[in-house]
Design a protein around this motif. Sequence first.
Motif, PDB file in Angstrom:
ATOM      1  N   VAL A  34      58.032 -40.295 -10.260  1.00 14.62           N
ATOM      2  CA  VAL A  34      59.422 -40.509 -10.682  1.00 14.62           C
ATOM      3  C   VAL A  34      59.493 -41.628 -11.720  1.00 14.62           C
ATOM      4  N   ILE A  35      58.736 -42.699 -11.490  1.00 18.27           N
ATOM      5  CA  ILE A  35      58.744 -43.828 -12.422  1.00 18.27           C
ATOM      6  C   ILE A  35      58.253 -43.394 -13.799  1.00 18.27           C
ATOM      7  N   ASP A  36      57.196 -42.595 -13.845  1.00 18.67           N
ATOM      8  CA  ASP A  36      56.702 -42.121 -15.136  1.00 18.67           C
ATOM      9  C   ASP A  36      57.679 -41.140 -15.788  1.00 18.67           C
ATOM     10  N   LEU A  37      58.342 -40.323 -14.987  1.00 22.23           N
ATOM     11  CA  LEU A  37      59.341 -39.406 -15.537  1.00 22.23           C
ATOM     12  C   LEU A  37      60.555 -40.167 -16.070  1.00 22.23           C
ATOM     13  N   LEU A  38      60.914 -41.263 -15.409  1.00 20.48           N
ATOM     14  CA  LEU A  38      61.967 -42.134 -15.941  1.00 20.48           C
ATOM     15  C   LEU A  38      61.548 -42.710 -17.291  1.00 20.48           C
ATOM     16  N   SER A  39      60.303 -43.179 -17.364  1.00 20.64           N
ATOM     17  CA  SER A  39      59.794 -43.759 -18.601  1.00 20.64           C
ATOM     18  C   SER A  39      59.769 -42.741 -19.729  1.00 20.64           C
ATOM     19  N   ALA A  40      59.466 -41.496 -19.400  1.00 15.22           N
ATOM     20  CA  ALA A  40      59.412 -40.427 -20.401  1.00 15.22           C
ATOM     21  C   ALA A  40      60.791 -39.859 -20.713  1.00 15.22           C
ATOM     22  N   GLN A  41      61.834 -40.395 -20.034  1.00 12.57           N
ATOM     23  CA  GLN A  41      63.211 -39.910 -20.178  1.00 12.57           C
ATOM     24  C   GLN A  41      63.337 -38.440 -19.783  1.00 12.57           C
ATOM     25  N   ALA A  42      62.442 -38.013 -18.899  1.00 11.92           N
ATOM     26  CA  ALA A  42      62.529 -36.662 -18.368  1.00 11.92           C
ATOM     27  C   ALA A  42      63.522 -36.587 -17.212  1.00 11.92           C
ATOM     28  N   VAL A  43      63.845 -37.746 -16.620  1.00 10.67           N
ATOM     29  CA  VAL A  43      64.859 -37.836 -15.569  1.00 10.67           C
ATOM     30  C   VAL A  43      65.627 -39.143 -15.760  1.00 10.67           C
ATOM     31  N   ARG A  44      66.766 -39.215 -15.076  1.00  9.11           N
ATOM     32  CA  ARG A  44      67.495 -40.477 -14.937  1.00  9.11           C
ATOM     33  C   ARG A  44      67.986 -40.541 -13.501  1.00  9.11           C
ATOM     34  N   LEU A  45      68.363 -41.717 -13.070  1.00  9.03           N
ATOM     35  CA  LEU A  45      68.915 -41.859 -11.729  1.00  9.03           C
ATOM     36  C   LEU A  45      70.428 -42.013 -11.805  1.00  9.03           C
ATOM     37  N   ASP A  46      71.110 -41.297 -10.933  1.00  8.92           N
ATOM     38  CA  ASP A  46      72.540 -41.472 -10.723  1.00  8.92           C
ATOM     39  C   ASP A  46      72.678 -42.010  -9.302  1.00  8.92           C
ATOM     40  N   GLY A  47      72.771 -43.329  -9.180  1.00  5.66           N
ATOM     41  CA  GLY A  47      72.628 -43.947  -7.866  1.00  5.66           C
ATOM     42  C   GLY A  47      71.189 -43.788  -7.430  1.00  5.66           C
ATOM     43  N   ARG A  49      70.064 -40.587  -6.892  1.00  4.91           N
ATOM     44  CA  ARG A  49      69.832 -39.166  -7.143  1.00  4.91           C
ATOM     45  C   ARG A  49      69.042 -38.983  -8.434  1.00  4.91           C
ATOM     46  N   ILE A  50      68.055 -38.080  -8.390  1.00  3.42           N
ATOM     47  CA  ILE A  50      67.204 -37.821  -9.557  1.00  3.42           C
ATOM     48  C   ILE A  50      67.829 -36.697 -10.372  1.00  3.42           C
ATOM     49  N   VAL A  51      68.262 -37.036 -11.571  1.00  2.09           N
ATOM     50  CA  VAL A  51      68.912 -36.068 -12.447  1.00  2.09           C
ATOM     51  C   VAL A  51      67.942 -35.707 -13.568  1.00  2.09           C
ATOM     52  N   PRO A  52      67.459 -34.466 -13.606  1.00  2.15           N
ATOM     53  CA  PRO A  52      66.507 -34.083 -14.664  1.00  2.15           C
ATOM     54  C   PRO A  52      67.192 -33.910 -16.005  1.00  2.15           C
ATOM     55  N   SER A  53      66.408 -34.116 -17.077  1.00  3.45           N
ATOM     56  CA  SER A  53      66.910 -33.888 -18.425  1.00  3.45           C
ATOM     57  C   SER A  53      66.153 -32.707 -19.026  1.00  3.45           C
ATOM     58  N   ASP A  54      66.408 -32.433 -20.277  1.00  3.79           N
ATOM     59  CA  ASP A  54      65.725 -31.333 -20.960  1.00  3.79           C
ATOM     60  C   ASP A  54      64.659 -31.851 -21.911  1.00  3.79           C
ATOM     61  N   ARG A  55      64.039 -32.961 -21.532  1.00  2.45           N
ATOM     62  CA  ARG A  55      62.990 -33.535 -22.370  1.00  2.45           C
ATOM     63  C   ARG A  55      61.768 -32.608 -22.391  1.00  2.45           C
ATOM     64  N   PRO A  56      60.961 -32.668 -23.458  1.00  5.10           N
ATOM     65  CA  PRO A  56      59.768 -31.816 -23.531  1.00  5.10           C
ATOM     66  C   PRO A  56      58.709 -32.224 -22.519  1.00  5.10           C
ATOM     67  N   ALA A  57      57.659 -31.440 -22.439  1.00  6.67           N
ATOM     68  CA  ALA A  57      56.562 -31.684 -21.500  1.00  6.67           C
ATOM     69  C   ALA A  57      55.924 -33.053 -21.746  1.00  6.67           C
ATOM     70  N   LEU A  63      52.437 -34.228 -13.795  1.00  6.31           N
ATOM     71  CA  LEU A  63      53.792 -34.741 -14.064  1.00  6.31           C
ATOM     72  C   LEU A  63      54.721 -33.609 -14.499  1.00  6.31           C
ATOM     73  N   ASP A  64      54.191 -32.697 -15.312  1.00  3.60           N
ATOM     74  CA  ASP A  64      55.004 -31.544 -15.711  1.00  3.60           C
ATOM     75  C   ASP A  64      55.349 -30.676 -14.498  1.00  3.60           C
ATOM     76  N   GLU A  65      54.395 -30.540 -13.600  1.00  3.10           N
ATOM     77  CA  GLU A  65      54.645 -29.787 -12.358  1.00  3.10           C
ATOM     78  C   GLU A  65      55.729 -30.479 -11.546  1.00  3.10           C
ATOM     79  N   ALA A  66      55.653 -31.816 -11.476  1.00  2.00           N
ATOM     80  CA  ALA A  66      56.672 -32.577 -10.757  1.00  2.00           C
ATOM     81  C   ALA A  66      58.040 -32.367 -11.385  1.00  2.00           C
ATOM     82  N   ALA A  67      58.114 -32.477 -12.703  1.00  3.75           N
ATOM     83  CA  ALA A  67      59.394 -32.328 -13.395  1.00  3.75           C
ATOM     84  C   ALA A  67      59.981 -30.939 -13.190  1.00  3.75           C
TER      85      ALA A  67
END
Length: 201
Positions: A34-47, A49-57, A63-67
């Motif tokens: 999750v921390i790496d996905l946050l760094s890659a802007q592939a997700v953000r937190l809402d409180g 809650r993990i909110v995914p974005s449409d960032r590329p692989a 990590l791509d499997e996780a996303a």
Amino acid sequence: MSTPRDLLTVAMDMAPTRPVEPGNLSLALAGAEVIDLLSAQAVRLDGDRIVPSDRPATADRLLDEAASSLARQAPYESVGEWLWRRGRGLSAAYAAALEEEGQFTRQRRRWIPFRSSRMVLVDSPARRLAANRWTSDEPVLAALAAAVGIRDKRTGDLPGVADDAVATVLAAVNDALRDLEAERQRRDIEKAAFDNIWRGD
């Protein structure tokens, strides 16, 4: 390498003196994802809650499997829920991936019956980068390692984590690890009570 890979590498390097429970490591690896996905802007937190974005692989298969496995509809998934779902068997998945990539090798152990090999790290640039990150007390890796019980003699107070979202993930990892330890203790107590009944104690 990614934070999960660095964490697994550090855990393997420390294994002879500070073995880590696979279940504990799996929860921490899920948090590291999750921390790496946050760094890659592939997700953000809402409180929490993990909110995914449409960032590329991310160029990292796991990590791509996780996303791709994130819940993509509201109310989304809490960090804690993610840790328990994604963390199941995750340390074995990362170990298999690193072995496939040549980061691990199997060392023969002929003198031990029925145990022909064990996993060992090879000397590689990735291992050295993880070691450098560890010895520099990089805050995220230091916090995750401490959470699973890997502490170095030189480590005093852990360096602070400035990012609120990362701090939320780290807190969720610590909460999940406490819950896992409480569950283990409960099962040990139940097993001891069951054994006492059979012995007539």
